[in-house]
Design a protein around this motif. Structure first.
Motif, PDB file in Angstrom:
ATOM      1  N   PHE A 249       0.700  -2.078   8.614  1.00 20.27           N
ATOM      2  CA  PHE A 249      -0.037  -0.832   8.410  1.00 20.27           C
ATOM      3  C   PHE A 249      -0.005  -0.366   6.953  1.00 20.27           C
ATOM      4  O   PHE A 249      -0.701   0.585   6.597  1.00 20.27           O
ATOM      5  CB  PHE A 249       0.533   0.268   9.312  1.00 20.27           C
ATOM      6  N   ALA A 250       0.807  -1.011   6.146  1.00 22.67           N
ATOM      7  CA  ALA A 250       0.935  -0.598   4.745  1.00 22.67           C
ATOM      8  C   ALA A 250      -0.389  -0.803   4.015  1.00 22.67           C
ATOM      9  O   ALA A 250      -1.057  -1.824   4.160  1.00 22.67           O
ATOM     10  CB  ALA A 250       2.044  -1.405   4.066  1.00 22.67           C
ATOM     11  N   GLY A 251      -0.777   0.163   3.254  1.00 22.69           N
ATOM     12  CA  GLY A 251      -1.992   0.075   2.460  1.00 22.69           C
ATOM     13  C   GLY A 251      -3.257   0.491   3.182  1.00 22.69           C
ATOM     14  O   GLY A 251      -4.320   0.561   2.565  1.00 22.69           O
ATOM     15  N   LEU A 252      -3.154   0.774   4.493  1.00 21.95           N
ATOM     16  CA  LEU A 252      -4.349   1.163   5.237  1.00 21.95           C
ATOM     17  C   LEU A 252      -4.689   2.644   5.069  1.00 21.95           C
ATOM     18  O   LEU A 252      -5.836   3.040   5.267  1.00 21.95           O
ATOM     19  CB  LEU A 252      -4.181   0.868   6.730  1.00 21.95           C
ATOM     20  N   PHE A 253      -3.689   3.446   4.717  1.00 22.51           N
ATOM     21  CA  PHE A 253      -3.869   4.896   4.728  1.00 22.51           C
ATOM     22  C   PHE A 253      -3.616   5.493   3.347  1.00 22.51           C
ATOM     23  O   PHE A 253      -2.781   5.006   2.582  1.00 22.51           O
ATOM     24  CB  PHE A 253      -2.931   5.535   5.749  1.00 22.51           C
ATOM     25  N   ALA A 254      -4.305   6.595   3.071  1.00 25.95           N
ATOM     26  CA  ALA A 254      -4.162   7.273   1.792  1.00 25.95           C
ATOM     27  C   ALA A 254      -2.802   7.958   1.672  1.00 25.95           C
ATOM     28  O   ALA A 254      -2.310   8.181   0.557  1.00 25.95           O
ATOM     29  CB  ALA A 254      -5.281   8.299   1.617  1.00 25.95           C
TER      30      ALA A 254
END
Length: 244
Positions: free
Chosen positions: A216-221
């Motif tokens: 999930f790393a890098g998917l969200f601001a």
């Protein structure tokens, strides 16, 4: 053991409690209800979205000699039909990996196939393809697509790398784990930062990936809102989550 108390976000996704026990959020400005079943409800267009049904996962294991009770498709349909009855959607979207493998449709029991077909009798049924079912269904009704746009959101199976405002995806099967007083609770969950949304798996036998996993790393601001499933959806902050 209960899950942690909700946290507050003053800006998007700005969660609010829904009458159904779910949580209403804003995703790229679009109002979306995260339901305790794991389904997404877009009320303005009367669109119901479920991801990763994995029909006939049990029978796939049985073919390989790993015996599981062969009732996962039936249990998944029971929950799905309750959502359809409660909401009367105009459009029902299966967001990829609806079947566990390419032969799963052929393994469907006749009555289960009839129940799926009935879902398309009074509404538009859309099958977005996934990595487990890249060709979509052969005999069952409905439209087969790679992705589709609804209310300004892009509905697709697998999240694109990096930030993708307006994207709604499945594939990763997020789960939240909370440990308190030597006991743990693990629940499927939604993840959203107000820009994009990742849905939990809806299928009865679908597994789950910890929300703290590097996938999930890098998917969200920013660290996403974690909405854990239950009779009421519980909004969790990072301070209460535990890794596996």
């Amino acid at each position: 053991m209960s899950l942690a108390e909700p946290i507050r976000y003053e800006t998007d996704p700005a969660p609010r409690r829904a009458a159904c026990g779910g949580v209403v959020v804003r995703v790229a400005g679009t109002r979306a209800t995260l339901r305790g079943s794991g389904a997404l409800w877009l009320a303005a267009s009367r669109t119901l979205v479920v991801a990763d049904l994995h029909f006939e996962k049990g029978s796939a294991y049985g073919v390989r000699g790993q015996l599981l009770p062969p009732y996962d498709t039936r249990a998944t349909l029971d929950r799905l039909e309750r959502e359809v009855e409660a909401l009367a959607p105009a459009t029902l979207v299966f967001l990829g990996d609806s079947f566990h493998d390419g032969r799963a449709e052929a393994r469907l029991a006749r009555d289960d196939a009839a129940r799926i077909a009935a879902l398309a009798s009074t509404r538009t049924l859309v099958w977005a393809v996934g990595n487990h079912d890249a060709d979509g269904p052969v005999e069952l009704p409905g439209e087969v697509v790679d992705d589709l746009s609804v209310e300004g959101l892009l509905l697709t199976h697998e999240p694109r790398p990096g930030r993708a405002p307006g994207e709604v995806a499945g594939h990763l099967h997020p789960c939240a784990k909370v440990v308190r007083y030597g006991r743990s609770v693990r629940r499927r969950c939604f993840l959203t930062d107000g820009e994009r949304l990742v849905l939990p798996a809806f299928g009865a036998y679908a597994g789950g990936l910890n929300a703290l996993d590097q996938a999930f790393a890098g998917l969200f601001a920013r660290f996403p809102l974690v909405a854990a499933l239950g009779e009421r959806v519980h909004v969790l902050g990072p301070e209460v989550l535990s890794g596996d």
